[in-house]
Each structure stands twice: as structure tokens, then as C-alpha cells.
Write a protein that holds these residues in place. Structure first.
Motif, PDB file in Angstrom:
ATOM      1  N   THR A 195       4.972  46.465  40.028  1.00  0.00           N
ATOM      2  CA  THR A 195       4.537  45.519  38.968  1.00  0.00           C
ATOM      3  C   THR A 195       3.098  45.854  39.210  1.00  0.00           C
ATOM      4  O   THR A 195       2.619  45.584  40.273  1.00  0.00           O
ATOM      5  CB  THR A 195       4.907  44.012  39.428  1.00  0.00           C
ATOM      6  OG1 THR A 195       6.358  44.077  39.715  1.00  0.00           O
ATOM      7  CG2 THR A 195       4.419  43.103  38.246  1.00  0.00           C
ATOM      8  N   ARG A 204       3.083  36.219  32.630  1.00  0.00           N
ATOM      9  CA  ARG A 204       3.916  37.493  31.982  1.00  0.00           C
ATOM     10  C   ARG A 204       5.440  37.230  32.213  1.00  0.00           C
ATOM     11  O   ARG A 204       5.933  36.766  33.439  1.00  0.00           O
ATOM     12  CB  ARG A 204       3.337  38.817  32.675  1.00  0.00           C
ATOM     13  CG  ARG A 204       3.930  39.865  31.783  1.00  0.00           C
ATOM     14  CD  ARG A 204       4.267  40.923  32.792  1.00  0.00           C
ATOM     15  NE  ARG A 204       5.645  40.450  33.664  1.00  0.00           N
ATOM     16  CZ  ARG A 204       6.360  41.126  34.423  1.00  0.00           C
ATOM     17  NH1 ARG A 204       5.809  42.257  34.991  1.00  0.00           N
ATOM     18  NH2 ARG A 204       7.475  40.713  34.922  1.00  0.00           N
ATOM     19  N   HIS A 208      15.093  41.758  32.278  1.00  0.00           N
ATOM     20  CA  HIS A 208      15.480  42.779  32.734  1.00  0.00           C
ATOM     21  C   HIS A 208      16.950  42.828  32.577  1.00  0.00           C
ATOM     22  O   HIS A 208      17.728  41.901  33.024  1.00  0.00           O
ATOM     23  CB  HIS A 208      15.215  43.006  34.058  1.00  0.00           C
ATOM     24  CG  HIS A 208      13.753  43.195  34.597  1.00  0.00           C
ATOM     25  ND1 HIS A 208      13.056  44.416  34.267  1.00  0.00           N
ATOM     26  CD2 HIS A 208      12.930  42.384  34.831  1.00  0.00           C
ATOM     27  CE1 HIS A 208      11.792  44.124  34.510  1.00  0.00           C
ATOM     28  NE2 HIS A 208      11.711  42.867  34.792  1.00  0.00           N
TER      29      HIS A 208
END
Ligand SMILES: O=C(O)CCC(=O)C(=O)O
Length: 261
Positions: A195, A204, A208
Motif C-alpha cells: 500500500t 481511502r 477487494h
């Protein structure tokens, strides 16, 4: 920087060449503005309920949040997953990740299992977790909590050097993925990634979905939630691994999920 951008929908021969060469590709404009908004609001709820303090990943958000559920078999992405795996695979997990405003770099890693790592299985590391990462916030320039990947590293017989991993250092061949909200990154578990730092003032979020061969155990749940299974669609039920197995060792396969109904 070169960018392995492909179009939504069918998994083409060029998509295959790109995926085999780099280990990932990016698709822009997968989600509508409304889908992004709904999924972002759902992500905030999911993390609030879980009490995520800073960086954190929450599984099973699809059970309670229909916007997140809708990404599981998104029409722009599912043909890619089927193109790569064929028709028999499961959703091994769905993780919603929050990178807090002003969040720091994550560590380099390959995806796998601490219990029996995928690199113990064979070289090259097999494809066992195919990830579709739905970007729910803009990551149009570096420093927005982007994903950073090392292209082609899924085929490297040499590990990322310990000296780089210990200091979480840079490499001259790593690639910070820059793409707007609503884009999707699809990648192979063995691609080295981390990341990237987040220098903006908003949290943010990325949803997934991890797709795996049908004989792998789910990794975000011990069992499927019965209420979710009753109310979701036949295709999603099948993708959650709820299908009739004709025999224990899968020798005869099983009826493929109802992709076209
Ligand atoms: O930052 C993210 O959303 C992804 C974190 C990550 O690298 C992973 O889940 O393997």
C-alpha cells in the motif's frame, strides 16, 4: 510509466498476454458515479461498525451491504475472472480496506497463507488468489493510498531482497498504480506489492474481491451467513461455494454456476 490498461468485459488474447507478462491489469470506468457513492458510504459504515482505528481490512461486508455485494459478480470484471480461471472458482473472501488520511506506506508482500505459503507449493508461485480491487476513492497521482506493484515479480525465482523489505525501500521497477475512483486492478497473488502512502485529508477505501479455485477454504469466514445466502442470487450463492458436489474429490467436477441465467 507504461500502464497495463485493458477494456472491461471479455478476456481477450491481449489481456492474457498482459496478465501473463506483468501479473496484473487495470480497467477504468468500471463503476458508475452512483455505484462509487453507494460503495463508499457502505465502506464507511462497515469500518465504523468494526471500529477500524487506522489502517484496517474488514471482511464479509457484502453480507450486510448490497452495494458491496453487487461488486462480487460485476459484469465488467466477471468475464476476466472466468477468462483466467474458467468457470469453476469461488469467492474466497471480500475485504474492504481503509487507508486512513495521511496514512503511511504498507510493507512489501506477496499474498498467500501464513499457514502454508503458496511459494511452498511450486515455482512459479501458482495462481490461487486472483484479486479484483475496486478503487472507491481517487488514486490519480502517487500519494493517494495507491497500490504499488512490481510488474512481472510473480514469476521471479528470487525473493524481494530482505534489505529492501526490512527498510520498506523502493525499487527502480515498482509501479504506483494511478487511476480514478471506479477503476479496478486485477492481480495475481504472487506479484510483490504494498500500500503506498496517503498524503490526502480523506480516508481511502478499496473493496477487494479474492477469487480462488473451488477446493480452497474461504478466508474471510468459517461458514456462509445463512440470511445472506437465502436472500442473495443463485449465481452469488454458487460463487460463495454453495453448490452440490457429485463426489468428494471433485473428480467429476460440479455443475457450473449459473453465469448466463
Ligand atoms: O491497501 C490495500 O487496500 C491492500 C492491502 C494489501 O496489500 C493486501 O490486502 O494484500
Amino acid at each position: 510509466m507504461l500502464n497495463p490498461v485493458v477494456s472491461a468485459g471479455a478476456y481477450t488474447e491481449l489481456d492474457k498476454f498482459i496478465f501473463e507478462s506483468w501479473g496484473y491489469f487495470i480497467i477504468h470506468d468500471v463503476m458508475s458515479k452512483d455505484e462509487i457513492k453507494q460503495c463508499l458510504e457502505a465502506s464507511v459504515r462497515v469500518h465504523q461498525a468494526a471500529g477500524t482505528p487506522a489502517f484496517g481490512q474488514v471482511g464479509r461486508g457484502y453480507e450486510t451491504e448490497s452495494a458491496l455485494e453487487g461488486l462480487m459478480d460485476h459484469e465488467a470484471i466477471l468475464p476476466k475472472i472466468r477468462g483466467i480461471y474458467g468457470d469453476r472458482f469461488i469467492v474466497q473472501s471480500g475485504w474492504n480496506t481503509k487507508q486512513p488520511a495521511r496514512g503511511v506506506m504498507g510493507g512489501w508482500h506477496q499474498d498467500g497463507s501464513g499457514a502454508y505459503n503458496f511459494n511452498q507449493v511450486s515455482y512459479p508461485v501458482p495462481l490461487l488468489q486472483l484479486r479484483a480491487s475496486f478503487l472507491l476513492t481517487d488514486q490519480t497521482k502517487p500519494g493517494m493510498g495507491n497500490m504499488e506493484l512490481i510488474p512481472g515479480s510473480h514469476r521471479s525465482a528470487a525473493p524481494l531482497p530482505g534489505s529492501i523489505r526490512e527498510k520498506n525501500g523502493d525499487t527502480p521497477i515498482s509501479h504506483v498504480i494511478c487511476a480514478p475512483a471506479g477503476s479496478v486492478l486485477v492481480f495475481h497473488n504472487a506479484v510483490w506489492h504494498r500500500t503506498y502512502e496517503h498524503n490526502e485529508d480523506f480516508d481511502r477505501y478499496t473493496m477487494h474481491y479474492i477469487y480462488s479455485p473451488p477446493w480452497m477454504k474461504p478466508s474471510d469466514r468459517f461458514e456462509n451467513n445463512s440470511e445472506f445466502m437465502q436472500r442473495t442470487t443463485p449465481l452469488r450463492r454458487a460463487l460463495m461455494g454453495d453448490y452440490a458436489r457429485p463426489e468428494a474429490p471433485f473428480a467429476g467436477g460440479y455443475t457450473v454456476p449459473p453465469f448466463d441465467s
